[in-house]
Design a protein around this motif. Sequence first.
Motif, short mmCIF file in Angstrom:
data_model
loop_
_atom_site.label_atom_id
_atom_site.label_comp_id
_atom_site.label_asym_id
_atom_site.label_seq_id
_atom_site.Cartn_x
_atom_site.Cartn_y
_atom_site.Cartn_z
N ALA A 144 46.25 42.18 36.06
CA ALA A 144 45.07 42.61 35.30
C ALA A 144 43.81 42.22 36.07
CB ALA A 144 45.04 41.99 33.91
N THR A 145 42.74 42.97 35.81
CA THR A 145 41.44 42.67 36.40
C THR A 145 40.36 42.83 35.32
OG1 THR A 145 41.16 44.96 37.12
CG2 THR A 145 42.08 43.43 38.74
N ALA A 146 39.23 42.16 35.55
CA ALA A 146 38.08 42.29 34.65
C ALA A 146 36.83 42.43 35.51
CB ALA A 146 37.97 41.09 33.73
N ALA A 147 35.92 43.29 35.08
CA ALA A 147 34.71 43.55 35.85
C ALA A 147 33.48 42.84 35.29
CB ALA A 147 34.44 45.06 35.91
N ALA A 148 33.69 41.90 34.36
CA ALA A 148 32.57 41.18 33.76
C ALA A 148 33.04 39.79 33.35
CB ALA A 148 32.05 41.95 32.54
N LEU A 166 62.51 39.90 35.93
CA LEU A 166 61.74 39.95 34.69
C LEU A 166 60.45 40.71 34.97
CD1 LEU A 166 61.34 38.89 31.75
CD2 LEU A 166 60.22 36.90 32.77
N SER A 167 60.03 41.57 34.04
CA SER A 167 58.78 42.30 34.24
C SER A 167 57.80 41.93 33.13
CB SER A 167 59.00 43.81 34.29
OG SER A 167 59.42 44.29 33.05
N VAL A 168 56.51 42.10 33.44
CA VAL A 168 55.45 41.77 32.48
C VAL A 168 54.32 42.78 32.62
CG1 VAL A 168 54.25 40.17 34.05
CG2 VAL A 168 54.00 39.91 31.56
N ALA A 169 53.71 43.08 31.50
CA ALA A 169 52.47 43.87 31.47
C ALA A 169 51.46 43.03 30.70
CB ALA A 169 52.69 45.21 30.76
N VAL A 170 50.25 42.91 31.23
CA VAL A 170 49.20 42.10 30.61
C VAL A 170 48.07 43.02 30.15
CG1 VAL A 170 47.55 40.23 30.96
CG2 VAL A 170 49.81 40.12 32.04
N THR A 171 47.68 42.88 28.90
CA THR A 171 46.59 43.68 28.34
C THR A 171 45.62 42.77 27.59
OG1 THR A 171 47.87 44.11 26.34
CG2 THR A 171 47.99 45.77 28.08
N GLY A 172 44.39 43.23 27.48
CA GLY A 172 43.38 42.50 26.71
C GLY A 172 42.07 43.24 26.75
N THR A 173 41.25 43.05 25.75
CA THR A 173 39.95 43.70 25.67
C THR A 173 39.09 43.28 26.85
OG1 THR A 173 40.09 43.72 23.27
CG2 THR A 173 37.90 44.03 24.21
N GLY A 174 38.52 44.25 27.54
CA GLY A 174 37.68 43.98 28.70
C GLY A 174 38.45 43.88 30.00
#
Length: 180
Positions: free
Chosen positions: A140-144, A113-121
């Motif tokens: 996913a990564t976030a810098a704030a 199974l594959s997944v892509a994760v997206t979101g603002t920031g």
Amino acid sequence: MEPSRITRWTTVAGLSMGALVALAICAAQAPAATSGELVTGTTLGTLSLVGTSATFTTNFSPGGTATANGALTATNTAASSTLTVGDAGTGAGHMVKAGTGCTGSDAQLTNALSVAVTGTGFSSAGAKSIPDAASPATVATAAAPFSAAVLTTAYSQVLPSAQVMLTGCVYSLTATYTLQ
């Protein structure tokens, strides 16, 4: 006659000379001491992650590519974050069949199974095959810091034509996300 005027005045005021002297002594300020006290606070870290479920409703059959979306709500007060995913189940990233009602179906799906994760920031790492939980994949990564950020989890399952899946057989995988 003057002494009677003074007496009349003190009687009218209701105070004798002794009482006036006592008031003057009591009215003097007592010595005082002052001190300052510094009040500080250190923010505690807040970290939370809540997920929904995703269900394939179309193309979940041999020769198809099924897609479904889920959502994660995340909060992290740290300066940066990393989101990883892994499968702690027996399929090591492959959806496995339910224990009942699937006699004759393949025990697990051929493709992971594959997944892509997206979101603002967030910076998405793109679509990743879900690996075994012992070696999770960064998705996913976030810098704030962020609070109640909604992340979309887009799942994709490619099913080869030779996959044996009997009608009504349920396959599943629990994607375990870790936010650090």
